[in-house]
Design an enzyme around this catalytic site. Structure first.
Site, PDB file in Angstrom:
ATOM      1  N   LYS A  83       1.001  -1.064   0.085  1.00 18.37           N
ATOM      2  CA  LYS A  83      -0.030   0.048  -0.080  1.00 18.37           C
ATOM      3  C   LYS A  83       1.053   1.302  -0.042  1.00 18.37           C
ATOM      4  O   LYS A  83       1.639   1.408   0.963  1.00 18.37           O
ATOM      5  CB  LYS A  83      -0.812  -0.233   1.103  1.00 18.37           C
ATOM      6  CG  LYS A  83      -1.854   1.120   1.344  1.00 18.37           C
ATOM      7  CD  LYS A  83      -2.322   1.386   2.536  1.00 18.37           C
ATOM      8  CE  LYS A  83      -3.066   2.854   2.645  1.00 18.37           C
ATOM      9  NZ  LYS A  83      -3.346   3.276   4.078  1.00 18.37           N
ATOM     10  N   GLY A 118      -7.930   9.115  10.042  1.00 18.26           N
ATOM     11  CA  GLY A 118      -8.198   9.428  11.610  1.00 18.26           C
ATOM     12  C   GLY A 118      -9.297  10.228  12.250  1.00 18.26           C
ATOM     13  O   GLY A 118      -9.373  10.485  13.320  1.00 18.26           O
ATOM     14  N   ALA A 167      -9.598   5.613   4.959  1.00 16.84           N
ATOM     15  CA  ALA A 167      -9.392   6.660   5.800  1.00 16.84           C
ATOM     16  C   ALA A 167     -10.837   7.443   6.049  1.00 16.84           C
ATOM     17  O   ALA A 167     -11.770   7.414   4.828  1.00 16.84           O
ATOM     18  CB  ALA A 167      -8.377   7.880   5.167  1.00 16.84           C
ATOM     19  N   GLY A 168     -11.130   7.870   7.191  1.00 17.44           N
ATOM     20  CA  GLY A 168     -12.349   8.543   7.548  1.00 17.44           C
ATOM     21  C   GLY A 168     -13.402   7.785   8.133  1.00 17.44           C
ATOM     22  O   GLY A 168     -14.532   8.554   8.641  1.00 17.44           O
ATOM     23  N   ASN A 222      -8.781   1.695  10.485  1.00 13.66           N
ATOM     24  CA  ASN A 222      -7.900   1.526  11.599  1.00 13.66           C
ATOM     25  C   ASN A 222      -8.317   2.359  12.720  1.00 13.66           C
ATOM     26  O   ASN A 222      -8.623   1.685  13.882  1.00 13.66           O
ATOM     27  CB  ASN A 222      -6.454   1.845  11.354  1.00 13.66           C
ATOM     28  CG  ASN A 222      -5.374   1.604  12.140  1.00 13.66           C
ATOM     29  OD1 ASN A 222      -4.275   1.762  12.184  1.00 13.66           O
ATOM     30  ND2 ASN A 222      -5.843   0.918  13.393  1.00 13.66           N
TER      31      ASN A 222
END
Length: 325
Positions: free
Chosen positions: A168, A229, A255-256, A277
């Site tokens: 990635k 995040g 993300a988000g 994550n």
């Protein structure tokens, strides 16, 4: 007499009926269904149907079903996955919690960062002591890299460490927004692809930039849903939808995502998968949140496959008016 039952050959000296076959095989006829020479055979004919040489019989039964049993796999970089949820390995309380979350989420693919070993304590626990690379596919990423040079160097080290070609790529633009630096991303993607890497690339939610990355050979496009995040959810579903409809490689929201409903929305848009994550690791109960993300991705995918109803400006009664008292 030789017949075929569920693809296997069986031999009988004399002709027998379907009922006698079931008795020999110790099956309760009330719990199964039979296809006889490609035709469904009603239970009422089991006693009278005599099996002949070379007949083909399929005996089936019900099992616990659901979305997880549907053959709905996806592929990237030569790997085939059933789970459409990818999780990261940062921000957890410890490696044990990370392992428990990965198992609760039922994931197959996890992102891993590359960091220096602890020279002062070589015995300090490492991620691979808890998350077995034979059980999970590791996806090395370039988290924290702000130049293409840093990113390329990091992934070459990752390949040397574990032999991974599926990676990635993430090249950040600044520390405040953590938005991708697209010129640096493009340059480093080209270098990595020429070097034999299968590149899954973090990028802006710009359909034009996403298409350019696909055309140079990226294996998957990973547009942000919101800043890394932030937990803000999918801020621009229109752009994500445009990227999906214009892409021939997997599109993965990266993300988000903040909660399970965000993951479901991403999947309902038609995303191939979702990478999460912070939403898991920063929750009050990461293991429980990981499980909820697992179900959200399944629900969102099923909803996408089912096809949503048409949106209407005014209400439409669901109960017919015919026969109303």
């Amino acid at each position: 007499m030789i017949i075929q039952v569920n693809g296997e050959k069986y031999s009988f000296e004399d002709s027998i009926t379907i009922s006698e076959l079931l008795s020999n095989l110790k099956f309760d006829h009330r719990k199964i269904a039979i296809e006889y020479n490609l035709e469904i055979l009603p239970r009422s004919l089991y006693e009278s149907t005599c099996i002949k040489e070379n007949d083909k019989i399929e005996i089936v039964h019900f099992i616990g079903g659901g979305m997880e049993n549907i053959n709905d796999s996806w592929e990237v970089g030569g790997y085939k996955f059933k789970s459409r949820l990818i999780i990261g390995t940062g921000k957890y309380q410890d490696y044990i919690q990370n392992k428990e979350a990965a198992e609760a989420a039922e994931v197959e693919l996890i992102t891993v960062a590359i960091r220096r070993v602890n020279l002062s304590d070589p015995t300090k626990p490492m991620l691979v002591d808890f998350l077995d690379p034979k059980k999970f596919v590791f996806l090395p990423n370039t988290a924290g890299c702000y130049t293409g040079e840093e990113a390329v160097r990091t992934l070459r080290l990752a390949r040397e460490a574990g032999g991974w070609n599926l990676v990635k790529l993430e090249v950040l633009g600044d520390e405040k927004t953590l938005y991708p630096n697209m010129p640096e991303t493009l340059k480093s993607a080209e270098l990595l692809i020429k070097d034999g890497f299968k590149v899954m690339v973090y990028c802006s939610d710009d359909p034009i930039q996403a298409k350019i990355l696909e055309e140079i050979g990226c294996s998957a496009i990973m547009p942000l849903g919101a800043p890394i995040g932030s937990g803000l959810g999918i801020q621009n579903p229109l752009n994500i939808k445009m990227i999906i409809e214009n892409s021939s490689v997997p599109v993965i929201v990266d993300a988000g995502v903040g909660t399970a409903s965000d993951a479901a929305i991403a999947m309902e848009l038609g995303c191939t998968a979702v990478l999460i994550n912070s939403a898991i690791a920063n929750s009050r109960d990461p293991v429980l949140m990981a499980k909820s993300m697992h179900y959200a991705v399944l629900a969102g995918r099923a909803s996408y496959l089912a096809g949503r109803m048409e949106k209407k400006l005014f209400g439409t009664a669901s109960t017919p008016s015919d026969g109303k008292i």
